[in-house]
Design a protein around this motif. Structure first.
Motif, PDB file in Angstrom:
ATOM      1  N   ASP A 135      44.612  -6.131  34.894  1.00  0.00           N
ATOM      2  CA  ASP A 135      43.610  -5.065  34.864  1.00  0.00           C
ATOM      3  C   ASP A 135      44.022  -3.937  35.798  1.00  0.00           C
ATOM      4  O   ASP A 135      44.663  -4.179  36.820  1.00  0.00           O
ATOM      5  CB  ASP A 135      42.255  -5.598  35.378  1.00  0.00           C
ATOM      6  N   SER A 176      40.393  -6.460  42.411  1.00  0.00           N
ATOM      7  CA  SER A 176      40.593  -6.657  40.962  1.00  0.00           C
ATOM      8  C   SER A 176      41.389  -7.918  40.692  1.00  0.00           C
ATOM      9  O   SER A 176      41.456  -8.388  39.559  1.00  0.00           O
ATOM     10  CB  SER A 176      41.334  -5.471  40.354  1.00  0.00           C
ATOM     11  N   HIS A 236      39.907 -12.622  38.760  1.00  0.00           N
ATOM     12  CA  HIS A 236      40.844 -12.867  37.654  1.00  0.00           C
ATOM     13  C   HIS A 236      41.766 -11.673  37.439  1.00  0.00           C
ATOM     14  O   HIS A 236      41.353 -10.520  37.590  1.00  0.00           O
ATOM     15  CB  HIS A 236      40.071 -13.177  36.376  1.00  0.00           C
ATOM     16  N   THR A 291      37.399  -7.090  34.940  1.00  0.00           N
ATOM     17  CA  THR A 291      36.378  -6.878  35.972  1.00  0.00           C
ATOM     18  C   THR A 291      37.024  -6.784  37.355  1.00  0.00           C
ATOM     19  O   THR A 291      38.174  -7.167  37.540  1.00  0.00           O
ATOM     20  CB  THR A 291      35.367  -8.046  36.034  1.00  0.00           C
TER      21      THR A 291
END
Ligand code: 1PX
Ligand code: ADP
Ligand code: CA
Length: 555
Positions: free
Chosen positions: A278, A404, A421, A426
């Protein structure tokens, strides 16, 4: 567990003068000792080995002459003909071996056989299997920051990594950076990305940040997406990035591989691992500031970074020095945090489960959040603010951290948010409210022990997909008027203190630590872009894979 599948080859070969049944399938290379001696012998190689084909680095032909091996450089035939010695054919397989603490090493085994054609058949079959693996990179673009960490980047690459790439048949184009942002700008404007299967970053988190800024920017331009817009869904980058750790914290490498070891990283690149990640975009008043993949920290971690930048000469120890100093300084900052909680996802920041290789939570939430971001414009921007989905917290904070990923690093092996994660779309928003030094120390110390750092009354944590921060003194005029009476004295002092830091009063503003870079603005809008980039990594492996697990002899 990997099953052997249909055998492509099976022969009796020798390993260190013992006879072995050796077999090759599409997934496994196995060698099993024949007629094992019933008497235990401590120096005998163990009875049965197997290596996944995906973890074979390369195979090379050798010549074994009276026990002493000689590499096949084309001259072996002549030697044999001339000297008429009793020569046997041999080939060596280099493969990944797991060591302690998630480290990988390059191990090798040499098989000898009396028949030249059998030997060549083995070599070509293994090479064919390796060539059929399309996820392995063949051409890499390498950027080295010679000044990262302890200034060892160039040496680490040349001594530990380049020889492995050569053995694996990977060609490289190496750029040793000459100034800050050299790598970023080269990727943005010059690099011929079509020629490469991946980008390798030799340096720390700051250098990695340069690489993603260059690559994400370039990808958006190539795909016709406006990289400045906070509302647009960004296009994922197709090139994978490998990190050879040579920095001060190396948290991105540590949290995605489980260790900060250059050889381990090089091997993950060679076998063509892929780990989505992410990325947060950070905007101020609709103006793009930066991307972040690990820590966005205001207050404590922002102050540690600002202070440590002036002490770069100290090397990685600057963070410990500034950490102790900022702990003693004990500044808190006022402001408003608003956030959009992550809806419909599995998992919370207080879970006992961890993001590990092949994480199912990342797969589930990643799919959910990717689909969401596609219909983002209609959905989030329009309805969520009016539907009251945003939550707001106003207060005095010692630290506001958005993690993050876990942000595990040698200083804190479980990290700032141990259950975060890598690829779930998220970020974990951690708010540490004003508390005593003693309590803050308790919170910090828990990052290094098994105790839960969130299980304290002054700490809260939320899993979010977007958040905003507004420092108190940037708030709207009406907000300020409300607080004016109560805080007028403090505001004046804050201003004085900003101008005269030596006066001993608390400053009104901290700065944001964005993956180790200082942001120029304090009021920010942060949005998570699910799985925007991919690394040559596989996440942290749960357990060392014991030989028995992949051992078809044991099945
Ligand atoms: C008392 C021990 C407390 C230990 C608490 C450790 C928590 C460490 C979490 C670190 C998260 C790091 C997230 C990653 C940030 C990096 O992107 C970024 C850049 O890395 P680069 O230089 O390789 O490019 N690194 C950083 O911003 C460095 C953050 C380091 C923070 C160190 C804090 C040390 C705190 C020591 C407090 C000691 C109190 C002692 C009181 C007597
Ligand atoms: N050749 C160079 N000269 C000076 N700074 C550089 C150079 N190449 C990269 N940088 C910058 O150095 C900073 C620190 O790099 P990094 O590799 O993260 O090391 P560290 O972990 O020690 O901070 C980054 O901000 C990066 O942009
Ligand atoms: Ca995440």
């Amino acid at each position: 567990m990997e099953r052997p599948g249909r055998l492509l080859l099976q022969s009796e070969l020798r390993v260190r003068n013992a006879a072995y049944d050796v077999s090759l399938s599409r997934s496994l290379l196995t060698w099993k000792r024949r007629a094992a001696s019933p008497v235990y012998h401590p120096f005998r190689p163990s009875v049965c080995h197997s290596v996944p084909v995906s973890e074979i680095i390369s195979v090379r032909e050798e010549e074994e002459e009276n026990g002493s091996r000689q590499r096949d450089d084309g001259s072996w035939k002549k030697i044999r003909e001339r000297e008429g010695k009793d020569c046997r054919q041999a080939f060596t397989v280099l493969y990944v071996e797991r060591c302690q603490q998630h480290r990988w090493r390059c191990a090798e085994v040499t098989f000898t056989c009396s028949d030249e054609t059998v030997c060549q058949h083995w070599v070509s079959s293994i090479r064919e299997q390796l060539a059929s693996n399309t996820s392995r990179p063949k051409h890499l673009l390498v950027y080295i920051n010679p000044y990262g960490g302890k200034h060892q980047g160039k040496r680490i690459y040349e001594q530990k990594v380049a020889p492995l790439f050569t053995q694996a048949g990977i060609s490289t184009s190496v750029i040793v950076t000459e100034y800050a942002n050299h790598a970023r700008d080269h990727l943005k404007m010059e690099a011929e990305l079509k020629k490469f299967d991946g980008v390798v970053c030799v340096g720390g988190d700051g250098m990695f940040s340069e690489i993603i800024h260059g690559l994400i920017w370039r990808t958006q331009i190539d795909c016709g997406v406006d990289p400045n817009s906070p509302e647009e869904a960004l296009s994922p980058c197709s090139l994978r990035i490998g990190i050879i750790p040579a920095g001060s914290t190396d948290c991105i490498c540590f949290a995605t591989v489980g260790t900060n070891d250059p050889v381990t990283s090089a091997l993950h690149i060679i076998v063509g691992d892929s780990q989505p990640l992410d990325v947060c975009s950070v905007h101020h008043n609709n103006m793009f500031l930066r991307y972040s993949v690990s820590l966005l920290g205001y207050g404590f971690y922002g102050d540690v970074l600002s202070d440590s930048e002036r002490k770069r000469w100290m090397g990685p120890a600057r963070y410990d020095f500034s950490g102790v100093k900022m702990f003693l300084t004990h500044h808190y900052y006022e402001g408003t945090v608003s956030y959009l909680p992550a809806r419909g996802i599995i998992g919370t920041p207080r879970d006992a489960t961890r993001c590990r290789s092949g994480c199912v939570i990342c797969q589930h939430n990643g799919q959910l959040n990717s689909e969401r971001s596609e219909k983002y414009e209609m959905d989030e921007a329009s309805d969520s603010e009016s539907s009251g989905e945003w939550r707001t917290i106003r207060g005095k904070f010692l630290a506001i951290n958005a993690a993050s990923m876990s942000c595990a690093c040698p200083r804190s092996p479980k990290g700032l948010s141990p259950a975060a994660h890598l690829a779930d779309g998220t970020t974990d928003l951690i708010l540490v409210r004003k508390c005593s030094r003693f309590n803050f120390l308790r919170h910090l110390l828990r990052h290094t022990s098994k105790d839960d750092q969130f299980d304290l009354t002054f700490v809260e944590v939320h899993r979010v997909r977007r958040f905003r921060f507004m420092p108190r003194h940037c708030q709207s005029d009406s907000d300020l008027e409300l607080d004016l009476h109560e805080n007028s004295k403090r505001q004046i002092f804050s201003q004085i203190c900003k101008d005269h830091p030596a006066c001993g009063c608390a400053p009104a503003y901290s700065s944001w630590n964005c993956d180790g870079e200082i942001l120029t603005h304090t009021a920010i809008d942060v949005r998570v872009h699910c799985q925007l980039i991919k690394l040559f990594a596989r996440g942290i492996e749960e357990l060392p894979v014991f030989e028995d697990l992949t051992n078809p002899c044991a099945i």
